[in-house]
Write a protein that holds these residues in place. Sequence first.
Motif, mmCIF file in Angstrom:
data_model
loop_
_atom_site.group_PDB
_atom_site.id
_atom_site.type_symbol
_atom_site.label_atom_id
_atom_site.label_comp_id
_atom_site.label_asym_id
_atom_site.label_seq_id
_atom_site.Cartn_x
_atom_site.Cartn_y
_atom_site.Cartn_z
ATOM 1 N N THR A 160 91.962 45.435 33.651
ATOM 2 C CA THR A 160 92.501 44.167 33.142
ATOM 3 C C THR A 160 91.459 43.061 33.185
ATOM 4 N N THR A 161 90.723 42.979 34.271
ATOM 5 C CA THR A 161 89.675 41.961 34.385
ATOM 6 C C THR A 161 88.606 42.169 33.318
ATOM 7 N N MET A 162 88.173 43.408 33.129
ATOM 8 C CA MET A 162 87.157 43.669 32.103
ATOM 9 C C MET A 162 87.696 43.343 30.718
ATOM 10 N N ARG A 163 88.950 43.726 30.442
ATOM 11 C CA ARG A 163 89.570 43.395 29.157
ATOM 12 C C ARG A 163 89.556 41.890 28.923
ATOM 13 N N ASP A 164 89.975 41.134 29.917
ATOM 14 C CA ASP A 164 90.041 39.681 29.779
ATOM 15 C C ASP A 164 88.658 39.075 29.550
ATOM 16 N N SER A 182 89.035 38.905 16.518
ATOM 17 C CA SER A 182 90.472 39.164 16.624
ATOM 18 C C SER A 182 90.889 40.488 15.988
ATOM 19 N N ASN A 183 90.081 41.035 15.082
ATOM 20 C CA ASN A 183 90.431 42.312 14.452
ATOM 21 C C ASN A 183 89.755 43.513 15.117
ATOM 22 N N ASP A 184 89.028 43.288 16.207
ATOM 23 C CA ASP A 184 88.391 44.376 16.952
ATOM 24 C C ASP A 184 89.399 45.015 17.905
ATOM 25 N N THR A 185 89.119 46.238 18.330
ATOM 26 C CA THR A 185 89.978 46.916 19.298
ATOM 27 C C THR A 185 89.144 47.413 20.471
ATOM 28 N N VAL A 186 89.756 47.428 21.647
ATOM 29 C CA VAL A 186 89.082 47.861 22.874
ATOM 30 C C VAL A 186 90.060 48.685 23.701
ATOM 31 N N LEU A 187 89.561 49.773 24.294
ATOM 32 C CA LEU A 187 90.336 50.560 25.243
ATOM 33 C C LEU A 187 89.487 50.746 26.491
ATOM 34 N N ILE A 188 90.079 50.471 27.641
ATOM 35 C CA ILE A 188 89.400 50.642 28.924
ATOM 36 C C ILE A 188 90.272 51.555 29.774
ATOM 37 N N SER A 189 89.678 52.634 30.292
ATOM 38 C CA SER A 189 90.451 53.625 31.040
ATOM 39 C C SER A 189 89.632 54.127 32.222
ATOM 40 N N LYS A 190 90.287 54.270 33.372
ATOM 41 C CA LYS A 190 89.613 54.806 34.559
ATOM 42 C C LYS A 190 89.340 56.293 34.344
ATOM 43 N N VAL A 191 88.142 56.739 34.691
ATOM 44 C CA VAL A 191 87.733 58.137 34.519
ATOM 45 C C VAL A 191 88.027 58.897 35.802
ATOM 46 N N THR A 192 88.866 59.919 35.699
ATOM 47 C CA THR A 192 89.163 60.764 36.858
ATOM 48 C C THR A 192 88.820 62.220 36.583
ATOM 49 N N MET A 250 84.910 51.100 44.276
ATOM 50 C CA MET A 250 84.296 51.214 42.971
ATOM 51 C C MET A 250 84.945 52.378 42.222
ATOM 52 N N ALA A 251 84.976 52.251 40.922
ATOM 53 C CA ALA A 251 85.526 53.295 40.060
ATOM 54 C C ALA A 251 84.747 53.313 38.756
ATOM 55 N N VAL A 252 84.775 54.453 38.103
ATOM 56 C CA VAL A 252 84.129 54.575 36.798
ATOM 57 C C VAL A 252 85.190 54.402 35.722
ATOM 58 N N TYR A 253 84.883 53.540 34.771
ATOM 59 C CA TYR A 253 85.758 53.294 33.631
ATOM 60 C C TYR A 253 85.030 53.652 32.344
ATOM 61 N N LEU A 254 85.806 54.120 31.393
ATOM 62 C CA LEU A 254 85.320 54.335 30.046
ATOM 63 C C LEU A 254 85.764 53.130 29.227
ATOM 64 N N ILE A 255 84.836 52.546 28.501
ATOM 65 C CA ILE A 255 85.138 51.453 27.578
ATOM 66 C C ILE A 255 84.774 51.938 26.191
ATOM 67 N N THR A 256 85.736 51.923 25.292
ATOM 68 C CA THR A 256 85.479 52.315 23.917
ATOM 69 C C THR A 256 86.067 51.253 22.996
ATOM 70 N N TYR A 257 85.501 51.116 21.814
ATOM 71 C CA TYR A 257 85.899 50.016 20.943
ATOM 72 C C TYR A 257 85.637 50.349 19.484
ATOM 73 N N ASP A 258 86.311 49.613 18.617
ATOM 74 C CA ASP A 258 85.989 49.533 17.198
ATOM 75 C C ASP A 258 85.707 48.068 16.927
ATOM 76 N N TYR A 285 76.848 41.897 17.962
ATOM 77 C CA TYR A 285 77.693 42.176 19.118
ATOM 78 C C TYR A 285 76.901 42.249 20.416
ATOM 79 N N THR A 286 75.740 41.628 20.443
ATOM 80 C CA THR A 286 74.933 41.606 21.658
ATOM 81 C C THR A 286 75.721 41.032 22.829
ATOM 82 N N LYS A 287 76.533 40.009 22.578
ATOM 83 C CA LYS A 287 77.309 39.385 23.663
ATOM 84 C C LYS A 287 78.325 40.365 24.261
ATOM 85 N N VAL A 288 78.870 41.265 23.431
ATOM 86 C CA VAL A 288 79.794 42.288 23.929
ATOM 87 C C VAL A 288 79.036 43.248 24.841
#
Length: 87
Positions: free
Chosen positions: A47-51, A59-69, A1-9, A17-20
Amino acid sequence: MAVYLITYDLNSPGQDYTKVYDEIKSFGSWAHYMESVWFVDTSYSATTMRDRLKSKIDSNDTVLISKVTEYSGWAPQKMWDWLNSRV
């Protein structure tokens, strides 16, 4: 298991955006203390979470997913407690 940060516009005003949010919550234990930032403790890869999120955003939204260390900043104590117990 790992902790990821998910941030978006999410760039479509008035969209539901309830489904998100529901998809992010389905990844595992989560914390949401800032408007467009989530932390998830999960066995999924970035990658799995992004997909999985791709079909939930516009299509005009942005997402960044990064492992927190390492982390630092100013936020509610509840957020630090959540992170400190997992990272």
